[in-house]
Write an enzyme that holds these catalytic residues in place. Structure first.
Site, PDB file in Angstrom:
ATOM      1  N   HIS A   1       0.839  -1.197   0.000  1.00 39.54           N
ATOM      2  CA  HIS A   1       0.000   0.000   0.000  1.00 39.54           C
ATOM      3  C   HIS A   1       0.875   1.248   0.000  1.00 39.54           C
ATOM      4  O   HIS A   1       2.118   1.181   0.076  1.00 39.54           O
ATOM      5  CB  HIS A   1      -0.944   0.009   1.215  1.00 39.54           C
ATOM      6  CG  HIS A   1      -0.243  -0.055   2.536  1.00 39.54           C
ATOM      7  ND1 HIS A   1       0.473   0.994   3.080  1.00 39.54           N
ATOM      8  CD2 HIS A   1      -0.177  -1.063   3.466  1.00 39.54           C
ATOM      9  CE1 HIS A   1       0.960   0.664   4.246  1.00 39.54           C
ATOM     10  NE2 HIS A   1       0.586  -0.612   4.529  1.00 39.54           N
TER      11      HIS A   1
ATOM     12  N   CYS B   1       3.230  -4.705   6.703  1.00 36.69           N
ATOM     13  CA  CYS B   1       2.890  -4.458   5.304  1.00 36.69           C
ATOM     14  C   CYS B   1       4.107  -3.958   4.528  1.00 36.69           C
ATOM     15  O   CYS B   1       5.157  -3.660   5.098  1.00 36.69           O
ATOM     16  CB  CYS B   1       1.763  -3.429   5.221  1.00 36.69           C
ATOM     17  SG  CYS B   1       0.173  -4.102   5.780  1.00 36.69           S
TER      18      CYS B   1
END
Length: 637
Positions: free
Chosen positions: A111, A127
């Site tokens: 992301h 992440c």
């Protein structure tokens, strides 16, 4: 109630806000935590690499092989109730969810971020962060179900992709052949291809014969194939390549042109005049081949030693040959297609015999005329056809011809003349099949002489003599009228010719310097090829006449009686000179010291008067009374 609302919103984004682009089977994402790099592969090649941020601790970001399971734009950050797309949202505005550790794209993702400085570091809770503009670029291209490989590795991104089965697109670098075009039919040609990129490449080889494409070999991992064209023509060779996992017909191809020709074949070689024929006959040669239009012809003959061109390669299938020498020949035509790289494709040979009558070309001697008596002389004949001719040798001594060797295959004979004279040497030749007494003959004159010898050398005057004396040197030989004489002098350093070879038997020599000379006379017959036939050497001494340099006395005149007076003579070469002293008392000369090496005299006068003291000097080899003298007048009181 608040938790229920968040769950409903998540489902909404998964079902409505997410993208459900079908997976591209040739996409892959690789994330290497060792370098914090993300690589995006598409259609068999690396499209782009990006810097990323991964877990603050190594265990935070899962490792393994996963998939993109959802794509969400503007996902909210639920922990802090930050709306999706808000500048402070730590997820950025794009979310690529991955099914890591039993989740389904809700926990782990690739992301965006709200802290660009963290990119390239270990900063996340698990992440993979990207720059916002770069995640947007990737988001628009990557498909759901795209494999995602997360690892910590020292391998290159390419090696990681290969290890995880990524099918790189193959690109043809080169299509080559083992034998350059053109080639004849049935030539075995190895066709090979190389790729500049790709993995697990498969190769398909095809050929176009001017009408259709035919497969030489279908896709396989082997990058070469053998091709043996059976027919002449202009071909196209093609290779197609693809990854073994590719669903495409091929990923790249390369084509090259190739010409194949029919090799020439010589069908016949004909002559207008059948063998055998005499030399210098004009013979027409005609060749026929399988394709006179496209073939070239070369005519040559073999003379028993080497092949000689009659006509070099040309489109002309006819040639003219005029043999000038007898022999058993081979006549050849060689043919080749105009495209052929060979020296010839085919040839045809016929035998042809050419003959000559015997002809003596040369009559030679191992020792050229003239030569002295009793010399072993080898006589050699050369003819137009030594192997088939016969030879006879004869000598004429001024009265009759004498056969020294009758007809035989021998071309040489030995002859040793015992007498001087002008001889005639004859050789007769005939072919082995000749019915004549002889076909041809050659005659040469040969002179034989006696070598010169010296019998005497006389000198006038005889040695020794002083410098500047005219000396006559005279030689006697065994045949003064036919001999030549050469006179030389050796001065202790070199030989000097004072008269070169001539018929003169005497010469004059006037030595200017003293020394021990050698006089040489060389003699040779006027026909002799030697430097000289004979020589004699005699010695001759030449001296410088003695000369007084000074005549001195130790007391000046006048002197008293009974006083000893010492006289000294100096000359230029005292070691070779003799000295004599005489005194004249007014009435007669008295030799007071005869010739000796002693150059001084002591005189004690006992009577008064006027005296003349004389010194005389001569060389020890001199035949004169003296060479030089000097007098002194001396008074005694």
């Amino acid at each position: 109630m608040k938790k229920l609302s968040c769950f409903i919103l998540l489902i909404f984004f998964l079902l409505v806000g997410g993208s459900h682009t079908l997976a591209n089977s040739n996409q892959m994402i690789i994330i290497n935590k060792n370098t914090n790099q993300l690589a995006y592969y598409n259609q068999g090649k690396l499209e782009k690499t990006f810097k990323v941020a991964t877990g603050r601790q190594n265990s935070y970001t899962p490792e393994g092989k996963f998939k993109i399971v959802n794509k969400i734009k503007n996902r909210p950050y639920y922990k802090q109730n930050i709306p999706g797309g808000h500048p402070s949202n730590p997820l950025g505005d794009r979310w690529l969810g991955i099914n890591a550790r039993g989740t389904y794209g809700t926990t782990y993702a690739i992301h965006g971020n709200n802290n660009p400085k963290s990119i390239g570091t270990y900063a996340s809770a698990g992440c993979i962060r990207m720059y916002n503009d770069e995640i947007r670029w990737l988001f628009d291209r990557v498909a759901v179900n795209t494999p995602v490989i997360i690892t910590t590795s020292k391998q290159s991104l390419h090696q990681i992709a290969l290890a995880n089965g990524y099918a790189f697109e193959s690109k043809v670098n080169k299509l080559s052949v083992s034998k350059s075009s053109p080639q004849p039919t049935n030539a075995s040609v190895s066709v090979s291809a190389s790729v500049s990129s790709g993995s697990n490449t498969l190769y398909k080889f095809m050929v176009h014969d001017g009408k259709k494409w035919s497969t030489i070999r279908d896709f396989s991992s082997t990058n070469k194939v053998n091709w043996q064209p059976k027919s002449a023509g202009n071909y196209k060779l093609k290779v197609q390549v693809k990854n073994k996992n590719s669903k495409r017909k091929f990923e790249d191809e390369r084509v090259l042109n190739y010409t194949v020709y029919q090799p020439a074949k010589a069908n016949s070689l004909a002559v207008n005049k059948v063998s055998p024929q005499p030399s210098n006959t004009t013979i027409n040669l005609t060749a026929q081949s399988n394709n006179n239009t496209n073939n070239q012809f070369k005519f040559s003959f073999f003379d028993g030693k080497k092949w000689v061109d009659i006509q070099k390669y040309s489109s002309n299938n006819k040639a003219t040959w005029k043999p000038t020498k007898a022999g058993n020949y081979q006549v050849r035509v060689q043919v080749k297609n105009k495209h052929s790289k060979k020296s010839f494709d085919s040839e045809r040979i016929i035998n042809y015999t050419v003959f000559n009558e015997a002809k003596i070309n040369t009559l030679s001697f191992n020792h050229a005329t003239p030569q002295p008596i009793n010399k072993d002389i080898t006589i050699t004949a050369q003819s137009n056809d030594n192997s088939n001719n016969r030879f006879r040798f004869l000598v004429f001594d001024g009265q009759k011809w004498v056969t020294i060797q009758d007809f035989s295959t021998k071309r040489t004979v030995s002859w040793k003349p015992a007498k001087a004279g002008a001889y005639q040497i004859k050789v007769q030749g005939k072919h082995r099949n000749s019915k004549k007494a002889f076909d041809h003959e050659k005659v040469m004159t040969y002179n034989v002489f006696h070598e010169a010898t010296l019998s005497d050398i006389s000198l006038n005057p005889v040695s020794p003599q002083p410098t500047d004396t005219n000396i006559t040197i005279t030689a006697q030989s065994n045949d003064n009228s036919n001999n030549h004489f050469k006179f030389l002098i050796f001065d202790g350093q070199k030989w000097v010719t004072i008269q070169d070879f001539s018929s003169k038997r005497s010469t004059s020599w006037k030595p200017l310097n003293a020394g021990d000379y050698q006089i040489k006379v060389q003699v040779k017959h006027k026909h002799s090829k030697k430097n000289f036939d004979h020589e004699q050497i005699i010695s001759y001494t030449v001296y410088d006449p003695a000369k007084i340099v000074a005549f001195n006395m130790d007391r000046e005149s006048p002197q008293f009686i009974n006083n000893e007076i010492h006289f000294t003579v100096n000359s230029h070469d005292p070691s070779n000179h003799l000295y004599r002293f005489s005194i004249f008392d007014g009435s007669s000369w008295d030799v007071v010291q005869d010739y000796s090496p002693n150059n001084n005299y002591r005189w004690v006068p006992i009577s008064e008067g006027t005296y003349t003291i004389k010194s005389e000097v001569k060389h020890k080899n001199s035949t004169h009374p003296f060479d030089d003298s000097e007098e002194i007048i001396f008074t005694i009181e």
